[in-house]
Scaffold this motif. Structure first.
Motif, mmCIF file in Angstrom:
data_model
loop_
_atom_site.group_PDB
_atom_site.id
_atom_site.type_symbol
_atom_site.label_atom_id
_atom_site.label_comp_id
_atom_site.label_asym_id
_atom_site.label_seq_id
_atom_site.Cartn_x
_atom_site.Cartn_y
_atom_site.Cartn_z
ATOM 1 N N PRO A 1 0.813 -1.228 0.000
ATOM 2 C CA PRO A 1 0.000 0.000 0.000
ATOM 3 C C PRO A 1 0.843 1.273 0.000
ATOM 4 N N VAL A 2 2.169 1.125 -0.017
ATOM 5 C CA VAL A 2 3.031 2.324 -0.023
ATOM 6 C C VAL A 2 3.917 2.335 -1.269
ATOM 7 N N ALA A 3 3.270 2.138 -2.403
ATOM 8 C CA ALA A 3 3.840 2.405 -3.727
ATOM 9 C C ALA A 3 4.716 1.305 -4.326
ATOM 10 N N LEU A 4 5.429 0.550 -3.528
ATOM 11 C CA LEU A 4 6.361 -0.405 -4.133
ATOM 12 C C LEU A 4 5.673 -1.704 -4.534
ATOM 13 N N GLN A 5 6.248 -2.334 -5.554
ATOM 14 C CA GLN A 5 5.811 -3.678 -5.909
ATOM 15 C C GLN A 5 6.995 -4.636 -5.794
ATOM 16 N N TYR A 6 6.928 -5.545 -4.821
ATOM 17 C CA TYR A 6 8.015 -6.504 -4.602
ATOM 18 C C TYR A 6 7.952 -7.574 -5.685
#
Ligand SMILES: Cc1cc2nc3c(=O)[nH]c(=O)nc-3n(C[C@H](O)[C@H](O)[C@H](O)COP(=O)(O)OP(=O)(O)OC[C@H]3O[C@@H](n4cnc5c(N)ncnc54)[C@H](O)[C@@H]3O)c2cc1C
Lengths: 791, 264
Positions: free
Chosen positions: A414-419
């Motif tokens: 939910p805080v922009a990053l995509q792992y």
């Protein structure tokens, strides 16, 4: 012949260990002058006047310059490379940062004047004759204090010392989750300010060539092209074609040598004015008061959990100290390198973070090994441990229950990053079993019998490195792209020079990159030379920071090799009278598929440079350049377990075990990786128990201005580390690599603090701020009932 | 560093002449304290007189019931000396706790006691062991040598030549190190003589001091328990970012008990 994956000895070490490295201070230019920089002894003062007449007449003195002299010459301020916007959409406050202070000094160590002499001793001697009339004013050094309405202002036009008030995440969703939570856990904590302390102090030599109008700057930098751009375009207005920046051997950076510093501009400008080279080398005490510091956050965090102890939401509020001016990348550290990491290894559905960045009368703060990610990891892993304690669940179990499962990747936070990849259960399992986590209760009892308080602590971490897709960082405020470059020059007889935009200042690129190239091109490693650190030699590169060199710089090398091989196939096809599509390249040979007819890379290279028998439409030469812009960040992760014993009588702490299980994706050189982990752990442990930069609150003086008072970790402060790795390859770079430079510094502070709190838990202790010095621990023990006394 | 004249005389007489001729001259031993002071421009001697060529100042002599250590003897030499290890094992161990290997290979006993840093280790050893300081002019009992913070009984132009320690088996030094500088936050040296016990504390106060209450109690009953209720007043003790006076006072008690326990 494959060297990738092998612990190849570092090729650069012979040079370094035998004292044959060439560091900036080892370089001397003909007719060189020496600069001594006068620095403010006050945290905050007006400059009511500077009288340099006597100094200018002193023996050997060539010039004394002040901020006014530079301004009169049109010299600009040091620029900031990242623009952060506040919640309300307004841009951050970006006050001017002249290389030499003009009418006001804002921290102890702020440069005020430069004395340039024939010898350093003469310049130093004359500096005593410069009379500076300071009007002292009150100072503020603590970031929380700086926000108070009564606080002295660092800049009169920056109300409340507030640089920006930023936020990320869905506050409404977080509030809703908190409203229905079964449990809310809260904690206030401080992330202590650190001094980076690279072994080599900063140094710079400016040189001007009268005949051509060209400038050269030799400097201790992690990214010479960035310095060339910032200093050339914004500060000194020198066209880039007339400015060469060389960062030769550099003895450690840890982030502190990313930034464009005043001294670089001062010596380059002075060299032009005086038509002679000007050299400056920091004394260690100058490093303490002029290298950008790290961390310095004050944070309140709350975690909401449901009845099954699943994380529902996280709410974080941080005050981040920027120091007296904005260092080059300072604004992005407590925002985009921090808030975006707050999901950690957990699928917490709602996260909200707000950061107030404040100016204070202290040395500027910027990225330091880990940069934002250690701060995020520390608060997250502390609150998770506290939640485990309050719920009576084992901390390992609470983490297991909450991890993002291995089959959930790619995972959007939910805080922009995509792992892209990860396997947090496995690294936790590896670390806890190697540390004999299960046996800790017995060891705790045995320690108690010896009068010691023993504790064990876990931290998991995620970091975003391989920085970073240019379009993404651009949309977040970066004023630069973050791709990397490489050029491969295959010489006529088949040896290879690799020009990389990455910069090695201890990381061992000359070895790792050579392994990569030797393997791919099928040539002996001795035939590969790595060139870095000189804007006149390498393609435009962004340098080394944020564990980006292999993931981004290494990939650029792969891309350049792909081009070399593609061109080589055309040449080989011509020589072998075969179709290009039928040529295969392996083990250094171009072979016609299904035959034993082949040409070596050397033969093809020779043909490229002696093109007597050559394809008609092909350019001669075998020299290719590639730029690589990463598609995503990379996401190294891992689990650390620390075990400590505390002597309750003295508060002295011993780290008895430290176990790390890291996922760095694929590994090129495990020995170099282990070295990076060791160094990172040492710095993380330093932050947790030894290092703390202390300013006097009343006067703003730097109290930890030397190694007498600033405790650096030494070998005998550290245990023997137990390391292991587990690879989930990165999915979006061809090497499958993630980066390993910062992990130790990111995970260790939380693991160690958790262990310390665990040791003190029987006394009812909830939290101990870093650094956990003996007196601090002794006092905490005094304040709580001693279980030893009760026995 | 300011400029200075450098001398390396071959005899103590020559040194005396140089000192007499230059008020602003300073002696140079291992340089471990003096050189950093010069580099920071905190001292401005006109002349530096290097003691390195005076061979008579260096070395360790077994004098029967005593050990005589020349002023220019390095900490590492004291630490490794078979004579000291055998006759005064606690002193050899103490020398091994000073700073780091580089400091121990350069720093000297004469330099250390003449400098009299409040956190230095040697002063506690000299006082606890009832040593005698030999100078170019006289002999001074350790009890009278360390007079204040960075101050000693040495007169201008007086040079420490050696320190004489009585041999003693039952003695121990416990050091609580400053994690940054590695000097003593508190160091306690306990020495048990046939009919007296001496307890000397360094690091805690402005100058090394003895703890008569502990000495009396330990003379009666040489055990950690004998001093467990003796508290040290924090008034006048050092207080800095590393340790408050209260913490130092507490550590004196802990280190003293541990030293007694370690004496066996
Ligand atoms: C990093 C570091 C860590 C250290 N840690 C410790 C520690 O843990 N414990 C500890 O006890 N010390 C420590 N020291 C200090 C060290 O022990 C020095 O050796 C000592 O302080 C001075 O000895 P020196 O031989 O170097 O003297 P110098 O620095 O050469 O001289 C010191 C002073 O004594 C005077 N002097 C020297 N010799 C004589 C003499 N024979 N007669 C009269 N005056 C003389 C000099 O003029 C000067 O004023 C440390 C020092 C450093 C740099």
């Amino acid at each position: 012949m494959t060297t990738v994956g092998a612990p190849v000895r570092r090729r650069e070490d012979y040079r370094f260990l035998t004292g044959q490295g060439t560091y900036t201070d080892d370089i001397n230019r003909p007719n060189q002058l020496y600069a001594y920089i006068l620095r403010s002894p006050h945290a905050h003062a007006r400059i009511d006047g500077i009288d340099s007449a006597a100094a200018a007449k002193a023996p050997g003195v060539v010039a004394v310059f002040t901020g006014k002299d530079m301004a009169a010459d049109g010299v600009g301020g040091l620029p900031c490379g990242w623009l952060v916007h506040s919640k309300d959409g307004s841009p951050m406050k970006e006050p001017p940062h002249p290389p030499l202070a003009i009418d006001r000094v804002r921290h102890v160590g702020d440069p005020v004047a430069v004395v340039i002499g024939e010898t350093l001793a003469q310049a130093r001697e004359a500096a005593d004759l410069v009379e500076i009339d300071y009007g002292e004013e009150p100072a503020v050094v603590d970031p929380a204090e700086a926000l108070k309405p009564t606080a002295p202002l660092v800049f009169s036009d920056v109300p409340g010392n507030l640089c920006y008030d930023w936020s990320l995440g869905d506050l409404a969703a977080v509030d809703a989750a908190f409203a229905r939570a079964a449990r809310i856990v809260k904690l206030d904590l401080v992330n202590n300010r650190l001094v980076p302390n690279a072994m080599e102090p900063r140094a710079a030599i400016g040189e001007f060539y009268r005949a051509t109008g060209e400038y050269t700057l030799f400097t201790t930098s992690q990214n010479p092209h960035v310095i060339r751009l910032l200093m050339g375009a914004f500060v000194l207005h020198i066209p880039e074609a007339k400015l060469r920046v060389v960062a030769p051997d550099v003895g450690g950076g840890f982030g502190s040598k990313i930034y464009h510093y005043a001294e670089e501009a001062i010596v380059t400008w002075a060299a032009g004015k005086l038509r002679r080279p000007v050299k400056w080398t920091a004394e260690r005490s100058e490093s303490f008061m002029s290298d950008a510091h790290g961390r310095d956050h004050v944070t309140h965090v709350e975690l909401a959990l449901d009845a099954d102890a699943k994380f529902l939401a996280l709410k974080v509020s941080t005050i981040a100290n920027m120091g007296a001016y904005l260092s080059t990348f300072a604004p992005c550290i407590p925002t985009y390198l921090y808030g975006t990491l707050l999901a950690g290894t957990y699928p917490t559905p709602a996260i909200y973070v707000e950061t107030k960045a404040v100016f204070t009368h202290t040395v500027p703060v910027d990225a330091y090994r880990g940069a934002g990610r250690p701060e995020a990891t520390f608060l997250l892993e502390r609150i998770v441990d506290l939640a485990a304690d309050e719920l009576g669940i084992d901390p390992a179990e609470l983490r297991r229950r909450n991890f993002i499962p291995a089959d959930a990747f790619p995972y959007q936070t939910p805080v922009a990053l995509q792992y892209d990849s990860g396997d947090y259960q496995t690294t936790l399992e590896m670390a806890t079993s190697a540390a004999d986590y299960a046996g800790c209760e017995e060891r705790r009892r045995a320690a108690m019998a010896r009068g010691k308080l023993r504790g064990i602590g876990i931290a998991t971490y995620i970091e975003a490195c391989g920085i970073a897709p240019s379009a993404v960082v651009g949309s977040l405020g970066a004023r630069a792209g973050l791709y990397e470059s490489a050029a491969i020059r295959v010489h006529p007889t088949g040896s290879v020079t690799v020009m990389t935009g990455s910069h090695s200042h201890g990381q061992g690129h000359e070895t790792t990159f050579s392994q990569l190239v030797a393997d791919r091109l099928g040539i002996p490693i001795e035939n590969v030379e790595i060139v870095h650190g000189d804007t006149a030699k390498i393609p435009y590169g962004m340098g080394t920071n944020g564990s980006r060199s292999l993931a981004v710089g290494g990939t650029a090398i792969v891309k350049a090799m792909d081009k070399v091989i593609a061109k080589g196939k055309k040449i080989a096809a011509h020589l072998l009278e075969a179709a290009e599509a039928d040529i295969e390249f392996a083990d250094g040979k171009f072979t016609v598929a299904g035959t034993d007819r082949s040409k070596t890379l050397g033969e093809v290279a020779l043909t490229a440079y002696v093109p007597h028998n050559y394809p008609e439409d092909l350019e001669p030469g075998l020299d290719e350049t590639a730029f690589y812009d990463p598609k995503n960040f990379t996401f190294p992760s891992g689990a650390y377990v620390a075990e400590v014993e505390i002597d309750p009588e003295t508060g002295r702490l011993e780290i008895v075990n430290f176990t790390a299980a890291d996922d760095f994706g694929n590994i090129i050189n495990p020995m170099i990786v282990a070295g990076q982990v060791h160094g990172g752990l040492a710095q993380g442990i330093g932050q947790a128990v030894l290092e703390g930069c202390v300013y006097d609150k009343a006067t703003g003086q730097l109290l930890t201005g030397s190694y007498n008072d600033y405790a650096m970790p030494r070998a005998d402060d550290l245990p023997s580390f137990r390391l292991s790795t587990h690879a989930t390859p990165c999915t979006h770079n061809p090497l499958g690599v993630k980066g390993c430079g910062e992990a130790g510094a990111i995970g260790a502070p939380a693991a160690l603090t958790n262990a310390i709190v665990d040791a003190l838990r029987p006394l009812g202790v909830r939290h101990v701020d870093m650094p956990a010095t003996p007196e601090k621990l002794w006092r905490v023990i005094q304040q709580h009932r001693s279980p030893l006394a009760a026995e | 560093m300011y400029e200075f004249n450098y001398h390396k005389p071959a005899s103590l007489d020559e040194i005396a002449n140089l000192l007499a001729a230059n008020d602003e001259a300073k002696l140079l031993a291992g340089g471990m304290t003096l050189l950093p002071t010069l580099k920071q421009r905190l001292a401005r001697p006109s002349d530096l007189i290097d003691l390195a060529a005076i061979t008579s100042l260096r070395g360790i002599t077994d004098a029967g019931d005593a050990i005589v250590i020349g002023a220019m003897t390095r900490h590492a030499e004291v630490n490794r000396s078979p004579v000291v290890k055998q006759g005064l094992p606690a002193l050899a161990a103490m020398a091994g706790m000073i700073g780091d290997p580089a400091v121990r290979n350069r720093g000297t006993i004469g330099g250390s006691i003449s400098n009299n840093d409040p956190a230095a280790d040697y002063p506690s050893a000299l006082v606890a062991l009832n040593a005698t300081v030999h100078t170019t002019k006289r002999e001074i009992a350790a009890d009278n040598f360390f007079t204040g913070m960075f101050e000693t009984a040495l007169e201008p132009a007086e040079i420490v030549t050696a320190v004489r320690f009585p041999k003693l088996q039952i003695a121990n030094y416990q050091k609580f190190r400053n994690p940054a500088s590695r000097y003593a936050i508190v160091g306690v040296f306990v020495a048990r003589f046939p009919n007296a016990v001496r307890v000397a504390v360094t690091g805690a106060g402005p100058v090394v001091f003895r703890v008569p209450e502990m000495e009396a109690a330990l003379t009666q009953n040489f055990s950690p328990d004998a001093i467990k209720d003796i508290t040290i007043k924090e008034d006048g003790l050092n207080s800095d970012i590393h340790a408050s006076a209260e913490y130092r006072a507490h550590l004196v008690g802990v280190m003293a008990r541990r030293a007694v326990a370690a004496c066996g």
